[in-house]
Design a protein around this motif. Structure first.
Motif, PDB file in Angstrom:
ATOM      1  N   UNK A   1       0.721  -1.220  -0.063  1.00 44.70           N
ATOM      2  CA  UNK A   1       0.020   0.069  -0.018  1.00 44.70           C
ATOM      3  C   UNK A   1       0.937   1.351  -0.025  1.00 44.70           C
ATOM      4  N   UNK A   2       0.147   2.350  -0.464  1.00 42.41           N
ATOM      5  CA  UNK A   2       0.999   3.477  -0.438  1.00 42.41           C
ATOM      6  C   UNK A   2      -0.125   4.859  -0.241  1.00 42.41           C
ATOM      7  N   UNK A   3       0.210   6.040   0.271  1.00 42.22           N
ATOM      8  CA  UNK A   3      -0.697   7.251   0.179  1.00 42.22           C
ATOM      9  C   UNK A   3      -0.505   7.559  -1.358  1.00 42.22           C
ATOM     10  N   UNK A   4      -1.628   8.316  -1.834  1.00 41.51           N
ATOM     11  CA  UNK A   4      -1.381   8.902  -2.958  1.00 41.51           C
ATOM     12  C   UNK A   4      -2.167  10.391  -3.101  1.00 41.51           C
ATOM     13  N   UNK A   5      -1.862  11.209  -4.079  1.00 40.82           N
ATOM     14  CA  UNK A   5      -2.581  12.229  -4.480  1.00 40.82           C
ATOM     15  C   UNK A   5      -4.056  12.033  -4.530  1.00 40.82           C
ATOM     16  N   UNK A   6      -4.352  10.718  -5.135  1.00 40.06           N
ATOM     17  CA  UNK A   6      -5.748  10.325  -5.485  1.00 40.06           C
ATOM     18  C   UNK A   6      -6.455   9.516  -4.186  1.00 40.06           C
ATOM     19  N   UNK A   7      -5.779   9.533  -3.077  1.00 44.91           N
ATOM     20  CA  UNK A   7      -6.165   8.593  -2.234  1.00 44.91           C
ATOM     21  C   UNK A   7      -5.281   7.361  -1.966  1.00 44.91           C
ATOM     22  N   UNK A   8      -5.683   6.381  -1.281  1.00 45.47           N
ATOM     23  CA  UNK A   8      -4.692   5.334  -0.843  1.00 45.47           C
ATOM     24  C   UNK A   8      -4.552   4.273  -2.062  1.00 45.47           C
ATOM     25  N   UNK A   9      -3.586   3.843  -2.459  1.00 43.58           N
ATOM     26  CA  UNK A   9      -3.663   2.835  -3.615  1.00 43.58           C
ATOM     27  C   UNK A   9      -2.728   1.690  -3.092  1.00 43.58           C
ATOM     28  N   UNK A  10      -3.044   0.433  -3.609  1.00 45.64           N
ATOM     29  CA  UNK A  10      -2.528  -0.745  -3.263  1.00 45.64           C
ATOM     30  C   UNK A  10      -2.564  -2.138  -4.255  1.00 45.64           C
ATOM     31  N   UNK A  11      -1.823  -2.947  -4.095  1.00 49.94           N
ATOM     32  CA  UNK A  11      -1.959  -4.282  -4.904  1.00 49.94           C
ATOM     33  C   UNK A  11      -1.403  -5.266  -4.363  1.00 49.94           C
ATOM     34  N   UNK A  12      -1.942  -6.539  -4.658  1.00 46.13           N
ATOM     35  CA  UNK A  12      -1.471  -7.883  -4.342  1.00 46.13           C
ATOM     36  C   UNK A  12      -0.244  -8.301  -4.875  1.00 46.13           C
ATOM     37  N   UNK A  13       0.804  -8.780  -4.267  1.00 46.16           N
ATOM     38  CA  UNK A  13       2.213  -9.015  -4.578  1.00 46.16           C
ATOM     39  C   UNK A  13       2.492 -10.517  -4.138  1.00 46.16           C
TER      40      UNK A  13
ATOM     41  N   UNK B   1       0.478  -0.971 -13.964  1.00 49.89           N
ATOM     42  CA  UNK B   1      -0.390  -1.269 -12.710  1.00 49.89           C
ATOM     43  C   UNK B   1      -1.198   0.108 -12.476  1.00 49.89           C
ATOM     44  N   UNK B   2      -2.538  -0.093 -12.169  1.00 49.49           N
ATOM     45  CA  UNK B   2      -3.089   1.072 -11.578  1.00 49.49           C
ATOM     46  C   UNK B   2      -2.398   1.951 -10.309  1.00 49.49           C
ATOM     47  N   UNK B   3      -1.924   1.061  -9.400  1.00 52.19           N
ATOM     48  CA  UNK B   3      -1.243   1.443  -8.257  1.00 52.19           C
ATOM     49  C   UNK B   3       0.365   1.895  -8.666  1.00 52.19           C
ATOM     50  N   UNK B   4       0.628   1.661  -9.732  1.00 49.12           N
ATOM     51  CA  UNK B   4       2.278   2.330  -9.983  1.00 49.12           C
ATOM     52  C   UNK B   4       2.369   3.499 -10.000  1.00 49.12           C
ATOM     53  N   UNK B   5       1.441   4.532 -10.276  1.00 52.52           N
ATOM     54  CA  UNK B   5       1.720   6.035 -10.124  1.00 52.52           C
ATOM     55  C   UNK B   5       2.002   6.354  -8.644  1.00 52.52           C
ATOM     56  N   UNK B   6       1.071   5.517  -7.753  1.00 48.81           N
ATOM     57  CA  UNK B   6       1.490   5.822  -6.017  1.00 48.81           C
ATOM     58  C   UNK B   6       2.549   5.357  -5.641  1.00 48.81           C
ATOM     59  N   UNK B   7       2.731   4.325  -6.086  1.00 47.08           N
ATOM     60  CA  UNK B   7       4.085   3.502  -5.758  1.00 47.08           C
ATOM     61  C   UNK B   7       5.149   4.175  -6.033  1.00 47.08           C
ATOM     62  N   UNK B   8       5.304   4.767  -7.411  1.00 46.68           N
ATOM     63  CA  UNK B   8       6.390   5.636  -8.029  1.00 46.68           C
ATOM     64  C   UNK B   8       6.657   6.935  -7.346  1.00 46.68           C
ATOM     65  N   UNK B   9       5.694   7.551  -6.671  1.00 49.60           N
ATOM     66  CA  UNK B   9       5.715   8.883  -5.968  1.00 49.60           C
ATOM     67  C   UNK B   9       5.997   8.845  -4.496  1.00 49.60           C
ATOM     68  N   UNK B  10       5.557   7.551  -3.941  1.00 48.87           N
ATOM     69  CA  UNK B  10       5.633   7.391  -2.531  1.00 48.87           C
ATOM     70  C   UNK B  10       7.111   7.381  -2.034  1.00 48.87           C
ATOM     71  N   UNK B  11       7.163   8.179  -0.578  1.00 52.41           N
ATOM     72  CA  UNK B  11       8.295   8.147   0.076  1.00 52.41           C
ATOM     73  C   UNK B  11       8.381   6.715   0.802  1.00 52.41           C
TER      74      UNK B  11
END
Length: 187
Positions: free
Chosen positions: A51-63, A84-94
């Motif tokens: 999971x990660x927080x994102x500009x559009x709200x939380x994002x996450x995926x099964x791994x 993946x739809x969650x990639x932008x949030x993961x790409x930007x997350x600290x």
């Protein structure tokens, strides 16, 4: 020339023809995405939700690509598709959250694996955790990691994260992924 022990059994002597195929071995196939998928369907893997927080709200995926990388400092890795739809949030997350799912959480794993699903909707119990990372309730264990690298790997990125927080007190047994489905350990 000296061969390592057992080398003679694996390699034919000059002029003896091709090496014999071991019993139970099929015909070798050329490397391709389908071969990799087929082989890894046979590999049982633990199931995690990232999971990660994102500009559009939380994002996450099964791994199922989660791995321990280092004990000192404590570091882990996982792979994520750049499409993946969650990639932008993961790409930007600290920071990211890593949740080990229990065998009682098949539906949660399926929700986070399903494209277009409302992953953080009413059926998902979660809270904001350390570093603002979404933390799922009822998991076997969770970690929050500071992202230290995103390494290009084909159509994926391998994310390396240094663990900064966590809890391993959840009860239960791990959820596994094998032969294309979520399953449990058998004794």
């Amino acid at each position: 020339m000296t061969r390592p022990a057992g080398a003679a059994a694996r390699r034919p002597a000059r002029g003896d023809g091709p090496a014999p195929v071991p019993p139970g071995a099929g015909t070798p196939a050329r490397a391709a995405p389908d071969l990799l998928r087929s082989v890894f369907r046979r590999h049982a893997a633990g199931v995690a939700v990232i999971t990660a927080g994102g500009e559009r709200g939380p994002a996450g995926f099964t791994a199922t690509s989660l791995a321990s990388v280092s004990a000192e400092p404590p570091m882990l890795s996982f792979g994520v598709a750049t499409g993946a739809s969650s990639w932008p949030a993961i790409a930007a997350a600290g920071h990211v959250g890593v949740h080990l799912l229990g065998e009682h959480q098949r539906e949660l794993a399926a929700t986070f694996a399903r494209s277009g699903a409302d992953r953080f909707g009413p059926s998902t119990a979660w809270r904001e955790g350390p570093e603002g990372v979404p933390v799922l309730d009822g998991v076997l264990a969770w970690l929050v990691g500071r992202v230290v690298a995103r390494v290009p790997a084909g159509d994926h990125r391998v994310v390396l994260a240094e663990v900064v927080h966590g809890d391993c007190a959840g009860p239960g047994r791990p959820l596994l992924y094998h032969q294309g489905r979520f399953t449990a350990l058998r004794d």
